[in-house]
Design a protein around this motif. Sequence first.
Motif, PDB file in Angstrom:
ATOM      1  N   ALA A  58     -41.266   2.910 -77.510  1.00 36.94           N
ATOM      2  CA  ALA A  58     -41.666   3.991 -76.602  1.00 36.94           C
ATOM      3  C   ALA A  58     -43.173   3.958 -76.355  1.00 36.94           C
ATOM      4  O   ALA A  58     -43.633   4.172 -75.225  1.00 36.94           O
ATOM      5  CB  ALA A  58     -41.239   5.345 -77.174  1.00 36.94           C
ATOM      6  N   ARG A  59     -43.938   3.678 -77.394  1.00 38.66           N
ATOM      7  CA  ARG A  59     -45.399   3.607 -77.248  1.00 38.66           C
ATOM      8  C   ARG A  59     -45.790   2.454 -76.333  1.00 38.66           C
ATOM      9  O   ARG A  59     -46.687   2.597 -75.486  1.00 38.66           O
ATOM     10  CB  ARG A  59     -46.059   3.456 -78.621  1.00 38.66           C
ATOM     11  N   LEU A  60     -45.130   1.305 -76.444  1.00 42.56           N
ATOM     12  CA  LEU A  60     -45.441   0.178 -75.566  1.00 42.56           C
ATOM     13  C   LEU A  60     -45.110   0.536 -74.118  1.00 42.56           C
ATOM     14  O   LEU A  60     -45.905   0.247 -73.211  1.00 42.56           O
ATOM     15  CB  LEU A  60     -44.682  -1.077 -76.008  1.00 42.56           C
ATOM     16  N   ASP A  61     -43.992   1.174 -73.878  1.00 45.47           N
ATOM     17  CA  ASP A  61     -43.655   1.629 -72.527  1.00 45.47           C
ATOM     18  C   ASP A  61     -44.739   2.562 -71.989  1.00 45.47           C
ATOM     19  O   ASP A  61     -45.182   2.431 -70.849  1.00 45.47           O
ATOM     20  CB  ASP A  61     -42.315   2.376 -72.532  1.00 45.47           C
ATOM     21  N   GLU A  62     -45.173   3.501 -72.810  1.00 44.65           N
ATOM     22  CA  GLU A  62     -46.195   4.472 -72.412  1.00 44.65           C
ATOM     23  C   GLU A  62     -47.490   3.773 -72.002  1.00 44.65           C
ATOM     24  O   GLU A  62     -48.077   4.087 -70.967  1.00 44.65           O
ATOM     25  CB  GLU A  62     -46.442   5.419 -73.592  1.00 44.65           C
ATOM     26  N   ALA A  85     -37.501  -6.568 -79.010  1.00 51.06           N
ATOM     27  CA  ALA A  85     -36.680  -5.352 -78.965  1.00 51.06           C
ATOM     28  C   ALA A  85     -36.971  -4.554 -77.697  1.00 51.06           C
ATOM     29  O   ALA A  85     -36.054  -4.070 -77.022  1.00 51.06           O
ATOM     30  CB  ALA A  85     -36.949  -4.499 -80.210  1.00 51.06           C
ATOM     31  N   TRP A  86     -38.249  -4.412 -77.371  1.00 49.63           N
ATOM     32  CA  TRP A  86     -38.649  -3.661 -76.179  1.00 49.63           C
ATOM     33  C   TRP A  86     -38.098  -4.319 -74.914  1.00 49.63           C
ATOM     34  O   TRP A  86     -37.543  -3.642 -74.045  1.00 49.63           O
ATOM     35  CB  TRP A  86     -40.178  -3.575 -76.137  1.00 49.63           C
ATOM     36  N   ALA A  87     -38.220  -5.635 -74.812  1.00 52.52           N
ATOM     37  CA  ALA A  87     -37.765  -6.348 -73.608  1.00 52.52           C
ATOM     38  C   ALA A  87     -36.257  -6.229 -73.408  1.00 52.52           C
ATOM     39  O   ALA A  87     -35.770  -6.269 -72.279  1.00 52.52           O
ATOM     40  CB  ALA A  87     -38.179  -7.815 -73.677  1.00 52.52           C
ATOM     41  N   ALA A  88     -35.513  -6.062 -74.494  1.00 55.17           N
ATOM     42  CA  ALA A  88     -34.057  -5.941 -74.398  1.00 55.17           C
ATOM     43  C   ALA A  88     -33.625  -4.578 -73.857  1.00 55.17           C
ATOM     44  O   ALA A  88     -32.476  -4.424 -73.436  1.00 55.17           O
ATOM     45  CB  ALA A  88     -33.421  -6.173 -75.769  1.00 55.17           C
ATOM     46  N   HIS A  89     -34.543  -3.599 -73.845  1.00 54.31           N
ATOM     47  CA  HIS A  89     -34.166  -2.232 -73.461  1.00 54.31           C
ATOM     48  C   HIS A  89     -35.007  -1.612 -72.355  1.00 54.31           C
ATOM     49  O   HIS A  89     -34.553  -0.660 -71.722  1.00 54.31           O
ATOM     50  CB  HIS A  89     -34.232  -1.315 -74.693  1.00 54.31           C
ATOM     51  N   SER A  90     -36.204  -2.084 -72.121  1.00 48.33           N
ATOM     52  CA  SER A  90     -37.110  -1.427 -71.187  1.00 48.33           C
ATOM     53  C   SER A  90     -36.795  -1.765 -69.730  1.00 48.33           C
ATOM     54  O   SER A  90     -36.387  -2.886 -69.408  1.00 48.33           O
ATOM     55  CB  SER A  90     -38.559  -1.827 -71.485  1.00 48.33           C
ATOM     56  N   ARG A 124     -32.310 -10.753 -80.030  1.00 49.17           N
ATOM     57  CA  ARG A 124     -32.277 -12.187 -79.722  1.00 49.17           C
ATOM     58  C   ARG A 124     -31.976 -12.482 -78.259  1.00 49.17           C
ATOM     59  O   ARG A 124     -31.575 -13.585 -77.919  1.00 49.17           O
ATOM     60  CB  ARG A 124     -31.258 -12.885 -80.627  1.00 49.17           C
ATOM     61  N   GLN A 125     -32.182 -11.516 -77.378  1.00 52.24           N
ATOM     62  CA  GLN A 125     -31.972 -11.759 -75.958  1.00 52.24           C
ATOM     63  C   GLN A 125     -33.119 -12.589 -75.393  1.00 52.24           C
ATOM     64  O   GLN A 125     -34.254 -12.517 -75.866  1.00 52.24           O
ATOM     65  CB  GLN A 125     -31.887 -10.438 -75.179  1.00 52.24           C
ATOM     66  N   THR A 126     -32.808 -13.361 -74.347  1.00 59.78           N
ATOM     67  CA  THR A 126     -33.841 -14.147 -73.669  1.00 59.78           C
ATOM     68  C   THR A 126     -34.854 -13.204 -73.038  1.00 59.78           C
ATOM     69  O   THR A 126     -34.475 -12.236 -72.367  1.00 59.78           O
ATOM     70  CB  THR A 126     -33.209 -15.043 -72.581  1.00 59.78           C
ATOM     71  N   LEU A 127     -36.121 -13.469 -73.252  1.00 65.21           N
ATOM     72  CA  LEU A 127     -37.178 -12.637 -72.671  1.00 65.21           C
ATOM     73  C   LEU A 127     -37.240 -12.873 -71.162  1.00 65.21           C
ATOM     74  O   LEU A 127     -37.127 -14.017 -70.711  1.00 65.21           O
ATOM     75  CB  LEU A 127     -38.524 -12.960 -73.316  1.00 65.21           C
ATOM     76  N   PRO A 128     -37.472 -11.821 -70.380  1.00 66.83           N
ATOM     77  CA  PRO A 128     -37.499 -11.964 -68.926  1.00 66.83           C
ATOM     78  C   PRO A 128     -38.865 -12.356 -68.371  1.00 66.83           C
ATOM     79  O   PRO A 128     -39.144 -12.155 -67.195  1.00 66.83           O
ATOM     80  CB  PRO A 128     -37.084 -10.566 -68.448  1.00 66.83           C
TER      81      PRO A 128
END
Length: 191
Positions: A58-62, A85-90, A124-128
Amino acid sequence: MNGKHKANPDQDGPQVLLLPGWLNSGPEHWQSRWEALHGHRRVEQDDWLWPRRGDWMARLDEVLLGSAQPVLLAAHSLGCQLVAAWAAHSAHTGRVAGALLVAPPDTEREDMPPNLFNWRPIARQTLPFASVAVVSSDDPYCAPPRAQAMAQAWGSELLEIGARGHINGESGLGDWPEGIALLERLGGRSR
């Protein structure tokens, strides 16, 4: 590379966000040196001792939403797991021009401290976005095969730099110009 380049304030480019790992980065760490030398921005977290994955995401998104320009992420240790983790959800990954992922730890190891248990399982998702994973052959927090597997899962270019420990303040990197060169390459710029 921090929006307005420190040496040339009229030069535009991606803002560099420094993502430290567990317990933050000390004064001799390359991230702290880059912050002082190049004016890169450290993403401060509310709790460095008991890091909660959701809070850090959440802090990185902010911070990203507060930047008017694209960003380059320069992550160390748990900061690498934060990026994954952030890239998999943001919904804001399009703001990232690239990521330098230095010394990703294996948070699924049996001997990880309880402070880091909530960083399991590893995303472990591929980063976009483009990324380079920099790993050491003798990192005490991640065996080389595990680091290679994470880099492969993330779609990151893998760069092994030999026996440099956890690639931190104790690794003798100083200002680590090779790391800056990697960051510039990710940003599509050369010196």
